[in-house]
Motif scaffolding. Structure first.
Motif, PDB file in Angstrom:
ATOM      1  N   GLU A  80      80.716  47.244  22.305  1.00  0.00           N
ATOM      2  CA  GLU A  80      81.490  46.330  21.473  1.00  0.00           C
ATOM      3  C   GLU A  80      81.007  46.372  20.025  1.00  0.00           C
ATOM      4  OE1 GLU A  80      82.566  45.574  25.403  1.00  0.00           O
ATOM      5  OE2 GLU A  80      80.551  45.686  24.546  1.00  0.00           O
ATOM      6  N   ALA A  81      79.675  46.431  19.844  1.00  0.00           N
ATOM      7  CA  ALA A  81      79.131  46.524  18.492  1.00  0.00           C
ATOM      8  C   ALA A  81      79.608  47.797  17.811  1.00  0.00           C
ATOM      9  CB  ALA A  81      77.605  46.479  18.538  1.00  0.00           C
ATOM     10  N   ALA A  82      79.666  48.886  18.569  1.00  0.00           N
ATOM     11  CA  ALA A  82      80.146  50.142  18.004  1.00  0.00           C
ATOM     12  C   ALA A  82      81.624  50.052  17.619  1.00  0.00           C
ATOM     13  CB  ALA A  82      79.928  51.283  19.006  1.00  0.00           C
ATOM     14  N   ARG A  83      82.419  49.372  18.453  1.00  0.00           N
ATOM     15  CA  ARG A  83      83.843  49.217  18.135  1.00  0.00           C
ATOM     16  C   ARG A  83      84.038  48.390  16.873  1.00  0.00           C
ATOM     17  NH1 ARG A  83      87.649  49.459  21.839  1.00  0.00           N
ATOM     18  NH2 ARG A  83      88.973  49.692  20.009  1.00  0.00           N
ATOM     19  N   PHE A  84      83.300  47.266  16.774  1.00  0.00           N
ATOM     20  CA  PHE A  84      83.400  46.447  15.564  1.00  0.00           C
ATOM     21  C   PHE A  84      82.927  47.236  14.351  1.00  0.00           C
ATOM     22  CE2 PHE A  84      82.631  42.441  18.326  1.00  0.00           C
ATOM     23  CZ  PHE A  84      83.964  42.440  18.695  1.00  0.00           C
ATOM     24  N   VAL A 109      74.952  31.146  26.397  1.00  0.00           N
ATOM     25  CA  VAL A 109      75.030  32.425  25.701  1.00  0.00           C
ATOM     26  C   VAL A 109      76.048  33.334  26.380  1.00  0.00           C
ATOM     27  CG1 VAL A 109      73.755  34.548  25.146  1.00  0.00           C
ATOM     28  CG2 VAL A 109      72.742  32.316  24.651  1.00  0.00           C
ATOM     29  N   ALA A 110      76.055  33.331  27.719  1.00  0.00           N
ATOM     30  CA  ALA A 110      77.049  34.128  28.450  1.00  0.00           C
ATOM     31  C   ALA A 110      78.465  33.654  28.131  1.00  0.00           C
ATOM     32  CB  ALA A 110      76.786  34.054  29.951  1.00  0.00           C
ATOM     33  N   ARG A 111      78.658  32.331  28.060  1.00  0.00           N
ATOM     34  CA  ARG A 111      79.989  31.809  27.750  1.00  0.00           C
ATOM     35  C   ARG A 111      80.401  32.199  26.332  1.00  0.00           C
ATOM     36  NH1 ARG A 111      83.869  31.930  30.250  1.00  0.00           N
ATOM     37  NH2 ARG A 111      82.576  31.186  31.983  1.00  0.00           N
ATOM     38  N   SER A 112      79.448  32.178  25.407  1.00  0.00           N
ATOM     39  CA  SER A 112      79.760  32.602  24.041  1.00  0.00           C
ATOM     40  C   SER A 112      80.114  34.087  24.005  1.00  0.00           C
ATOM     41  CB  SER A 112      78.571  32.315  23.113  1.00  0.00           C
ATOM     42  OG  SER A 112      78.431  30.925  22.897  1.00  0.00           O
ATOM     43  N   ALA A 113      79.388  34.894  24.778  1.00  0.00           N
ATOM     44  CA  ALA A 113      79.685  36.328  24.823  1.00  0.00           C
ATOM     45  C   ALA A 113      81.085  36.582  25.370  1.00  0.00           C
ATOM     46  CB  ALA A 113      78.637  37.050  25.668  1.00  0.00           C
ATOM     47  N   ILE A 114      81.442  35.890  26.452  1.00  0.00           N
ATOM     48  CA  ILE A 114      82.782  36.047  27.018  1.00  0.00           C
ATOM     49  C   ILE A 114      83.839  35.603  26.013  1.00  0.00           C
ATOM     50  CG2 ILE A 114      84.350  35.150  28.787  1.00  0.00           C
ATOM     51  CD1 ILE A 114      81.944  35.093  30.701  1.00  0.00           C
ATOM     52  N   THR A 115      83.571  34.510  25.309  1.00  0.00           N
ATOM     53  CA  THR A 115      84.523  34.017  24.312  1.00  0.00           C
ATOM     54  C   THR A 115      84.715  35.036  23.198  1.00  0.00           C
ATOM     55  OG1 THR A 115      83.864  31.745  24.806  1.00  0.00           O
ATOM     56  CG2 THR A 115      85.001  32.120  22.720  1.00  0.00           C
ATOM     57  N   LEU A 116      83.638  35.643  22.728  1.00  0.00           N
ATOM     58  CA  LEU A 116      83.750  36.670  21.690  1.00  0.00           C
ATOM     59  C   LEU A 116      84.546  37.871  22.200  1.00  0.00           C
ATOM     60  CD1 LEU A 116      80.118  36.475  20.297  1.00  0.00           C
ATOM     61  CD2 LEU A 116      82.209  35.701  19.157  1.00  0.00           C
ATOM     62  N   LYS A 117      84.348  38.226  23.447  1.00  0.00           N
ATOM     63  CA  LYS A 117      85.126  39.330  24.021  1.00  0.00           C
ATOM     64  C   LYS A 117      86.609  38.954  24.090  1.00  0.00           C
ATOM     65  CE  LYS A 117      85.458  43.378  26.153  1.00  0.00           C
ATOM     66  NZ  LYS A 117      85.247  44.639  25.412  1.00  0.00           N
ATOM     67  N   LEU A 118      86.905  37.712  24.470  1.00  0.00           N
ATOM     68  CA  LEU A 118      88.290  37.251  24.527  1.00  0.00           C
ATOM     69  C   LEU A 118      88.955  37.271  23.161  1.00  0.00           C
ATOM     70  CD1 LEU A 118      88.018  34.197  26.957  1.00  0.00           C
ATOM     71  CD2 LEU A 118      89.375  36.264  27.341  1.00  0.00           C
ATOM     72  N   LEU A 119      88.173  37.136  22.089  1.00  0.00           N
ATOM     73  CA  LEU A 119      88.724  37.099  20.742  1.00  0.00           C
ATOM     74  C   LEU A 119      88.735  38.472  20.087  1.00  0.00           C
ATOM     75  CD1 LEU A 119      87.139  33.780  19.402  1.00  0.00           C
ATOM     76  CD2 LEU A 119      89.371  34.145  20.463  1.00  0.00           C
ATOM     77  N   THR A 120      88.499  39.499  20.872  1.00  0.00           N
ATOM     78  CA  THR A 120      88.507  40.875  20.376  1.00  0.00           C
ATOM     79  C   THR A 120      89.850  41.534  20.661  1.00  0.00           C
ATOM     80  OG1 THR A 120      86.136  41.083  20.799  1.00  0.00           O
ATOM     81  CG2 THR A 120      87.376  43.121  20.522  1.00  0.00           C
ATOM     82  N   TYR A 121      90.402  42.165  19.646  1.00  0.00           N
ATOM     83  CA  TYR A 121      91.635  42.934  19.817  1.00  0.00           C
ATOM     84  C   TYR A 121      91.235  44.352  20.220  1.00  0.00           C
ATOM     85  CZ  TYR A 121      96.248  44.925  18.884  1.00  0.00           C
ATOM     86  OH  TYR A 121      97.475  45.564  19.003  1.00  0.00           O
ATOM     87  N   GLU A 122      91.327  44.617  21.503  1.00  0.00           N
ATOM     88  CA  GLU A 122      90.770  45.824  22.094  1.00  0.00           C
ATOM     89  C   GLU A 122      91.266  47.124  21.442  1.00  0.00           C
ATOM     90  OE1 GLU A 122      88.437  48.107  24.710  1.00  0.00           O
ATOM     91  OE2 GLU A 122      88.399  45.961  24.279  1.00  0.00           O
ATOM     92  N   PRO A 123      92.546  47.274  21.087  1.00  0.00           N
ATOM     93  CA  PRO A 123      92.997  48.561  20.545  1.00  0.00           C
ATOM     94  C   PRO A 123      92.280  48.993  19.269  1.00  0.00           C
ATOM     95  CG  PRO A 123      94.878  47.291  21.295  1.00  0.00           C
ATOM     96  CD  PRO A 123      93.698  46.378  21.362  1.00  0.00           C
ATOM     97  N   THR A 124      91.789  48.042  18.452  1.00  0.00           N
ATOM     98  CA  THR A 124      91.124  48.420  17.213  1.00  0.00           C
ATOM     99  C   THR A 124      89.665  47.987  17.155  1.00  0.00           C
ATOM    100  OG1 THR A 124      91.761  46.358  16.077  1.00  0.00           O
ATOM    101  CG2 THR A 124      93.293  48.217  15.935  1.00  0.00           C
TER     102      THR A 124
END
Length: 604
Positions: A294-298, A233-248
């Motif tokens: 992150e949920a708020a950003r999405f 689950v931690a690895r999936s969370a990190i992967t989802l963070k890696l696939l996030t475009y931080e500026p938007t």
């Protein structure tokens, strides 16, 4: 033609773009400055014309790969005849505004004995369509192409001239690093650099490594998950963070394009964009893990799209967007690229952006409702936009559409699209009641109830004793595994349990689940595909909700065996167990998180 398997990669990234690193030390996929920008390294899709940045031992060797614990720092270890070495790859996170400059740091270390590393830096700009010039400098190298340049800085100690024997061949830079036990050197590739190559001292490089490790560990420490499957689950969370475009705050479906759902087939899509569906699912998954920011950003990204309310072919919402929120996604093919193991066409852009997929409105409103329950709130402009969306849906839900799987075989009345239209009105009614917001609740209730009756009367197939894919056939569809999550029927309702059994009999092989049967339900595309890992985890979730936790646990544990060596999943799995499709796929990792949380609760 590339021979590296899709699964033989790890992922690194800086929250604005990402790179794939093979188990043999080659970066064979990297786009910049954003996920959806043209590639600089693309050997994954064309070994000869794609470009790569490879560091590997000069002689015979074996290799293995792992992540530095609780981080996105990737370690590739090599065992040669005379020694053991490793390459440590990472990209320092870039938070805040969009940036042209990105860094890929590659530390090279001899752990035991003596080992020689061969280095090849061979960029191919704009999917290999732009020429470039390579120039050696005193402390590194520069690659210059129209509108872009790369700078490679050398990491070394005083008196070390490990780039002295570097040479340029055909626009590529080659060099050899010969290291004795305990020696550490490295290279830092930088895009958009304002200065020429410089000497980076080992102490500075080590500090960069330490700060990257600290950043990831501090981020992961915010996780609230305390269940049975913390590591995956931690690895999936990190992967989802890696696939996030931080500026938007947008979440890309995958960092890659063109990886086939069938080797040699035509189902080769560009996934480097943000789907409304994926972004919506991410809100509940991230909230379940405690990642409220992150949920708020999405949610903010999705709210912006709802408020824009463009009047496009698919209504006020497009199916997918670029990471900056624009929807210019015209599809074309890279005719000069061979494709992964000859799988063509290699598409960039995605015409699915113009499809009518009614389910996205239910997924969007469900995520808004989930975010509201978490205390995020809905501003007045947001509520006005939601009313406009539901007004549009009230006039358009009862028509054929392309459906969740973006088929290209014509529009149909898909049961899942109707189900999620019911969700959209149901969540709108809940939100209006919870906050006393002005709304045509009577009309929304009539729409919701009309959809409910229609799904039961036309989506339910008496002979199959199951809800079926669309109203004019008897084919099954794994998208309906999400029905119990929506509240449309209780998870132990006889109609749903009968559907679950039918899906299990027709679409499930061991723990692996097909989306649907293309032979029985033509989708306008040639060939077939593997099982869809998102659906496999949705099956686990559905079993757990249906009161079958032990069956769910067995299916979940089996699915975990299909992850690659560092816990990542592509979109699909072939009959041989090979990972297929774009990699890693955010949707699969979101579904894994949902399944783990649901199963933990079911097991007690």
């Amino acid at each position: 033609m590339t021979e590296t398997a899709i699964a033989d990669h790890g992922l690194i990234g800086d929250l604005q773009t990402a790179a794939l690193v093979t188990t043999d030390g080659s970066i064979d996929w990297f786009c910049c400055p954003r996920f959806d920008s043209p590639s600089v390294f693309g050997a994954l899709l064309d070994d000869e014309r794609g470009g790569r940045f490879r560091i590997r031992p000069a002689g015979p060797h074996t290799s293995s790969q792992m992540y530095h614990p609780d981080t996105a720092v990737l370690i590739t270890r090599f065992h040669g005849a005379d020694g053991i070495g490793e390459v440590v790859d990472f990209m320092p996170p870039r938070e805040g505004r969009a940036a042209a400059g990105h860094r890929i740091a590659r530390l090279v270390r001899c752990v035991r004995g003596r080992i020689a590393f061969d280095v090849v830096i061979a960029p191919r700009f704009d999917y290999g369509r732009r020429p470039h010039q390579a120039i050696l400098a005193g402390h590194g190298a520069v690659f210059v192409a129209p509108e872009m340049s790369l700078v490679v800085h050398a990491v070394r100690e005083p008196g070390d001239e490990h780039l002295a024997e570097a040479r340029v061949e055909g626009g590529d830079v080659h060099l050899r690093l010969v290291l004795e036990e305990g020696q550490v050197r490295g290279l830092v590739l930088e895009t958009g650099a304002a200065e020429p190559p410089r000497e980076i001292r080992l102490a500075e490089f080590t500090a960069l490594f330490d700060s990257t490790v600290d950043w990831w560990r501090a981020w992961l420490a915010r996780s609230a998950y305390r269940g049975r499957w913390r590591e995956i689950v931690a690895r999936s969370a990190i992967t989802l963070k890696l696939l996030t475009y931080e500026p938007t705050g947008g979440l890309v479906a995958a960092p890659t394009l063109g990886l086939p759902e069938e080797i040699g087939g035509e189902r080769n899509w560009d996934y480097r964009y943000t789907w409304v569906r994926d972004a919506s699912f991410s809100v509940s998954a991230l909230l379940a893990l405690g990642f409220t920011e992150e949920a708020a950003r999405f949610g903010g990204w999705l709210g912006d799209r709802i408020r824009e309310g463009a009047d496009g072919p698919s209504g006020p919402l497009a199916v997918l967007y670029r990471v900056d929120g624009s929807a210019d996604l015209g599809e074309e093919s890279l005719a000069h690229w061979a494709g992964y193991r000859g799988s063509r066409p290699v598409r960039i852009g995605n015409d699915a952006a113009g499809q009518l997929q009614l389910d996205i409105y239910g997924e969007a409103l469900d995520s808004v409702c989930t975010a509201d329950q978490a205390g995020f709130g809905i501003p007045h402009r947001g509520w006005t936009a939601i009313r406009a969306v539901l007004d549009w849906l009230g006039e358009h839900w009862d028509q054929p559409e392309e459906g969740i799987w973006e088929t290209r075989g014509g529009r149909r009345c898909f049961t899942y699209g109707r189900l999620m239209s019911w969700v959209a009105f149901d969540r709108g009614i809940r939100l209006a009641g919870a906050h006393g917001r002005p709304a045509p609740v009577e009309d929304w209730t009539w729409q919701r109830d009309s959809i409910y009756d229609q799904v039961l009367n036309r989506g339910w197939h008496r002979t199959r004793q199951a809800f079926v894919q669309h109203y004019t056939g008897d084919e099954l569809d794994a998208s309906l595994l999400r029905m119990p999550r929506t509240g449309f029927l209780p998870p132990r309702d006889p109609l749903w349990l009968s559907t679950l059994d039918a899906i299990g009999a027709d679409l499930v092989t061991d723990s692996l689940v097909h989306r649907y049967d293309p032979a029985a339900s033509p989708d306008g595309l040639a060939g077939s595909e593997g099982t869809f890992s998102l659906c496999s985890f949705a099956y686990v979730d559905a079993l757990a909700r249906a009161g079958r936790p032990e069956q769910a646990r067995t299916a979940f544990e089996k699915m975990l065996t299909y992850a690659n060596h560092v816990g990542l999943y592509a979109e699909e799995i072939s009959p041989s167990g090979e990972q297929l499709g774009n990699f890693p796929q955010a949707f699969t990792h979101l579904a894994l998180v949902d399944a783990a949380v649901t199963l933990d609760a079911a097991l007690g």
